[in-house]
Scaffold this motif. Sequence first.
Motif, PDB file in Angstrom:
ATOM      1  N   LEU A 238      -6.840  15.642   4.937  1.00 15.92           N
ATOM      2  CA  LEU A 238      -7.106  14.856   3.803  1.00 15.92           C
ATOM      3  C   LEU A 238      -8.350  15.518   3.153  1.00 15.92           C
ATOM      4  CD1 LEU A 238      -6.232  11.976   2.690  1.00 15.92           C
ATOM      5  CD2 LEU A 238      -8.288  10.898   4.004  1.00 15.92           C
TER       6      LEU A 238
ATOM      7  N   MET B   4      -9.962   8.119   8.593  1.00 19.73           N
ATOM      8  CA  MET B   4     -10.150   9.038   7.423  1.00 19.73           C
ATOM      9  C   MET B   4     -11.011  10.177   7.539  1.00 19.73           C
ATOM     10  SD  MET B   4      -9.624   6.542   4.310  1.00 19.73           S
ATOM     11  CE  MET B   4     -10.768   5.139   4.775  1.00 19.73           C
TER      12      MET B   4
ATOM     13  N   TYR C 168       3.387   9.030   9.665  1.00 22.06           N
ATOM     14  CA  TYR C 168       3.221   8.788   8.197  1.00 22.06           C
ATOM     15  C   TYR C 168       4.338   7.967   7.649  1.00 22.06           C
ATOM     16  CZ  TYR C 168      -0.328  12.254   9.059  1.00 22.06           C
ATOM     17  OH  TYR C 168      -1.625  12.990   9.336  1.00 22.06           O
TER      18      TYR C 168
ATOM     19  N   GLU D 224      -0.901   4.414  -0.979  1.00 22.62           N
ATOM     20  CA  GLU D 224      -1.658   5.875  -1.061  1.00 22.62           C
ATOM     21  C   GLU D 224      -1.885   6.483   0.074  1.00 22.62           C
ATOM     22  OE1 GLU D 224      -5.651   4.516  -2.876  1.00 22.62           O
ATOM     23  OE2 GLU D 224      -4.774   2.995  -4.052  1.00 22.62           O
ATOM     24  N   GLN D 225      -2.080   7.831   0.016  1.00 23.69           N
ATOM     25  CA  GLN D 225      -2.259   8.803   1.362  1.00 23.69           C
ATOM     26  C   GLN D 225      -3.223   8.012   2.498  1.00 23.69           C
ATOM     27  OE1 GLN D 225      -3.671  12.693   0.795  1.00 23.69           O
ATOM     28  NE2 GLN D 225      -5.045  11.883  -1.073  1.00 23.69           N
ATOM     29  N   GLU D 226      -4.432   7.679   1.878  1.00 23.08           N
ATOM     30  CA  GLU D 226      -5.123   7.162   2.881  1.00 23.08           C
ATOM     31  C   GLU D 226      -4.599   5.997   3.746  1.00 23.08           C
ATOM     32  OE1 GLU D 226      -5.691   7.570  -0.136  1.00 23.08           O
ATOM     33  OE2 GLU D 226      -7.170   8.906  -0.400  1.00 23.08           O
ATOM     34  N   ASP D 227      -3.791   5.212   3.053  1.00 28.54           N
ATOM     35  CA  ASP D 227      -3.231   3.957   3.842  1.00 28.54           C
ATOM     36  C   ASP D 227      -2.084   4.604   4.570  1.00 28.54           C
ATOM     37  OD1 ASP D 227      -4.602   1.575   2.627  1.00 28.54           O
ATOM     38  OD2 ASP D 227      -4.129   2.458   0.961  1.00 28.54           O
TER      39      ASP D 227
ATOM     40  N   GLU E 111      -6.359  -1.912   6.674  1.00 30.00           N
ATOM     41  CA  GLU E 111      -6.760  -0.996   7.792  1.00 30.00           C
ATOM     42  C   GLU E 111      -7.857   0.200   7.402  1.00 30.00           C
ATOM     43  OE1 GLU E 111      -5.984  -1.278  11.103  1.00 30.00           O
ATOM     44  OE2 GLU E 111      -6.644   0.729  11.954  1.00 30.00           O
TER      45      GLU E 111
ATOM     46  N   LEU F  54      -1.955   7.203   6.134  1.00 30.27           N
ATOM     47  CA  LEU F  54      -2.679   7.834   7.374  1.00 30.27           C
ATOM     48  C   LEU F  54      -3.207   6.714   8.388  1.00 30.27           C
ATOM     49  CD1 LEU F  54      -4.422  10.368   8.611  1.00 30.27           C
ATOM     50  CD2 LEU F  54      -6.233   9.067   7.521  1.00 30.27           C
ATOM     51  N   VAL F  55      -3.764   5.673   7.723  1.00 35.06           N
ATOM     52  CA  VAL F  55      -4.235   4.776   8.854  1.00 35.06           C
ATOM     53  C   VAL F  55      -3.184   3.749   9.144  1.00 35.06           C
ATOM     54  CG1 VAL F  55      -6.659   4.886   8.045  1.00 35.06           C
ATOM     55  CG2 VAL F  55      -5.232   3.202   7.113  1.00 35.06           C
ATOM     56  N   TYR F  56      -2.034   3.502   8.571  1.00 34.19           N
ATOM     57  CA  TYR F  56      -0.894   2.850   9.199  1.00 34.19           C
ATOM     58  C   TYR F  56      -0.051   3.675   9.880  1.00 34.19           C
ATOM     59  CZ  TYR F  56      -2.812  -1.359   6.826  1.00 34.19           C
ATOM     60  OH  TYR F  56      -3.712  -2.573   6.618  1.00 34.19           O
TER      61      TYR F  56
ATOM     62  N   TYR G 218       0.831  -1.316   0.168  1.00 38.60           N
ATOM     63  CA  TYR G 218      -0.005  -0.203  -0.233  1.00 38.60           C
ATOM     64  C   TYR G 218       0.974   1.282  -0.157  1.00 38.60           C
ATOM     65  CZ  TYR G 218      -3.357  -3.225   1.665  1.00 38.60           C
ATOM     66  OH  TYR G 218      -4.256  -4.441   1.832  1.00 38.60           O
TER      67      TYR G 218
END
Lengths: 475, 439
Positions: free
Chosen positions: B67, B58, A55, A37-40, B48, A42-44, A35
């Motif tokens: 974001l 998110m 990040y 992508e920016q969303e990933d 996740e 963030l959540v990792y 992964y």
Amino acid sequence: MCRGNGLVGEISVGGGMTKGLLEKLQRLFGRENVYYEQEDMLVYGYDSTPGIQGYPEVVVFPTRHELVQQAVMIAAEEQMPVIPRGSGTGLSGGCVAVNGGMVLGLSRLNAIREIDEENLTVTCDAGVVTLDLYNAVAARGLFYPPDPGSQKISTIGGNIAENAGGLRGLKYGVTRDYVMGLQGVLSDGQNFATGGKAVKDVAGYSLRDLLVGSEGTLGIITSATLQLIPPPQDKRTMLAYFRDVGSAAEAVSEIIAAKVIPATLEIMDNTTINCVEDFSAIGLPRDMAALLLIEVDGHPAVVEEEAEAVMAILRKLRASETHQAKDVVQAEQLTAARRTALSALARVSPTTVLEDATVPRSRLANTFAEIERLKQQYSLAVGTFGHAGDGNLHPTCLADEGDCEQMSRVHAFFDDLYNMVLDIGGTVSGEHGIGLAKQDYLRRQIGDGGIKVMRQIKDSFDPVGRLNPGKIFVE
Amino acid sequence: MDIEQSKQPAPPGNFVTADAPGYDSLLQCMRCGFCLPSCPTFQLTGRERSSPRGRVAMARAIAEKKLDLTAAMKEEAFFCLDCRACTSACPSGVQAGSIMEHCRSQVARQDGVSLSPARQLRAFVLEKMLPSPGLMKNSLVVARLYQRLGLQWLVRRTGVLSLGPQWLGKAEQMLPWLEKPLSDGLAELTPARGEKRGRVGFFLGCVMNLMFAEVSSQTVRVLAHQGFDVVTPGKQKCCGAPHLSEGDPITARKLAVANIELFMAQDVDYIITDCAGCGAALKDYKKMLEGYYDEATLHAFSAKIRDVSEFLAEQGLRSADLIPQPVSVTYHDPCHLAHAQQITAAPRILIKAIPGVELREMNESDWCCGSAATFGLKYVDASHKILKRKLANIAATNADLLITANPGCQLQLAWGLKKADMQQQLLHIMQLLGQATPV
């Protein structure tokens, strides 16, 4: 945001990632295991530690041991930090990427390889979920005691890296006490194996024991051989309510002094009782100052005897009410409710700052008194719960990170508390680890000499600082 | 307050329009991860961002301007099953499902009207058909004609549909043989039998009315036999749940007001539904309309809502004259009953009260079946994997009957049982009770 080590930065998407590197990783690990992508990112970039967010640049999920090795070697070529991660339920920021790098997700490396009934061991991958392991060995009539609060989702690898405790620590010990052997990868990609099924092993330094609780800074653990024991045949769960916290703390010391070692000896204060009751609605008394959850287990005759001894002590100390769980279901309900204490406290306020102070058991009453005093002094809402039998308390400040003035009071509260805890021979972390959250306190506890030795150990395992940089030591 | 407007003063951060998730609801999550093992989509992907914790993180990042409302966020908002299992597991009281519904409304509003036929059809169904029972009935005339002409048989045989988008094929297979809508033949008042115990209103959900008319007619019969006058107002509208779940809170609020006014004008002690999805939505009206409608009325309305199992268990089932049913059954907890309404004991109490019935609990009975409103049609693969897990748990019980309590689950499970060649017969709990209820 006012938390000093909050690391609230910008999402840098694939900062150090080139197209070539990404393609290489995707080819090796499979697209579904990489992964970027920016969303990933963030959540990792978090675990369960309040207010900490980092990040990474990329997250990879090896599905075989050799792929862990490959990942570490690629990271070395690219001069990227490697941050191992299980399920991200740690409480000191251990798996948070401080400065970009590669998060190495170990949750897809999750086979239980062998349950050895002759040697009473289980060998499994790092990504096996703690409760799944517990259930798998229980199905064979065996028992893996360590049960950290997040056992439903935490991984064995994470438990070992953080030397996780749990509710059964008093009688059965913590994760370290069950680790017999470890396999994994060093910072340069070389494999290591230490320990094994032999009960005794004094061949040189115990590298295994260095790796347990090393927070991912010395090596990447990919699989472990763990010790199992026969399960207790019987158990009895008891609850006692107290009108003052002092008596509850005293009861803890008295129970141990009476030479009864319960499997579980947990405490909750009034704030915690109320929050837990809000969530679980199992009829806890909202007006009580403290509650003790006590579980004795073992041979039925011994259980009977110990339960009676415990009840007698509770009566002597004028517990205002005592209960015995009437069946397994009710006992389960009680322990389950205790497991939710932290999250239940978190309902109350936007930010929960949880600590992990641990003192010699006999000083429990003093510690509670100090918490109470400091709570008044800094006018804070604090809920305290913890493994009373281990002297391991989790005073939890219910705060709001948007309120800087309040957050500075929170920090002052813990500063003072830890000074007291260290004065009476306690530790700044019983079971959560140092990670990012407690680096300042570590020096206070072990001194410059202690830091120096730990650093030298780190350097000899990982001379370039590839593995989980920024953790444990103040950079 | 105008129903077209959001009650929020301003959407937080990078949320674009009204009806955004409230910032406080996002801060509630302390990332303990207790939700992770309960989330079917996270268990499927291991990623996740497909977990409640990740989705809320998110949304929080959007609210904190870290974001944008990106494609990935939109995707995750709709990939969430809204099964609410995470809400049951969450000690901090985070409503990830509801937060995702709010995110969906952001997507719907931000993207505006698109001209693609799929979107037009969706808009037609949501804005015109569901709110208007008349139109909905008429549209089914077409469907019935289609059945009569044997097109259904032809399409199935030739596999024409499988050439089209995947979902269409599945929808076609899932569609039960359509009977006359129940509301056509149901009297406004069905009088109590035996000693009268009260008077209840019956909320007839759209899907129940149109696709499971037989189930709801049993519900009415059972309620009457249990001693309740059953009032079924003809003018009731869709509960609004499909609109909320597709990101259209405005229409949902309009429907809610219409239903409240209709039912509060009836002289009934309770309002009963046999659709778990409708029940959850009706109980939620007080939150949905907070600030838009008289609070006292909202509370009074919500206090009257009962799922039929909840109601009968509460009132006590009169089981003396029930006809014994010598069968073994297993029960699937609909998400909107177990998680959204926290009702798990009541259906089991009823099942056990029927003489002769043996209840065999399945593993993970409250794990989503993968239907989840239109999820099953949008993410056919994911939905199928979730369904397979459920079917394996059902098969392991070896029970004669599979019992559930929600039309969405019923469509999905019936399709799954058939595909997997499983022998279990699938019944709504009211059908089982109906079988045991003497004529």
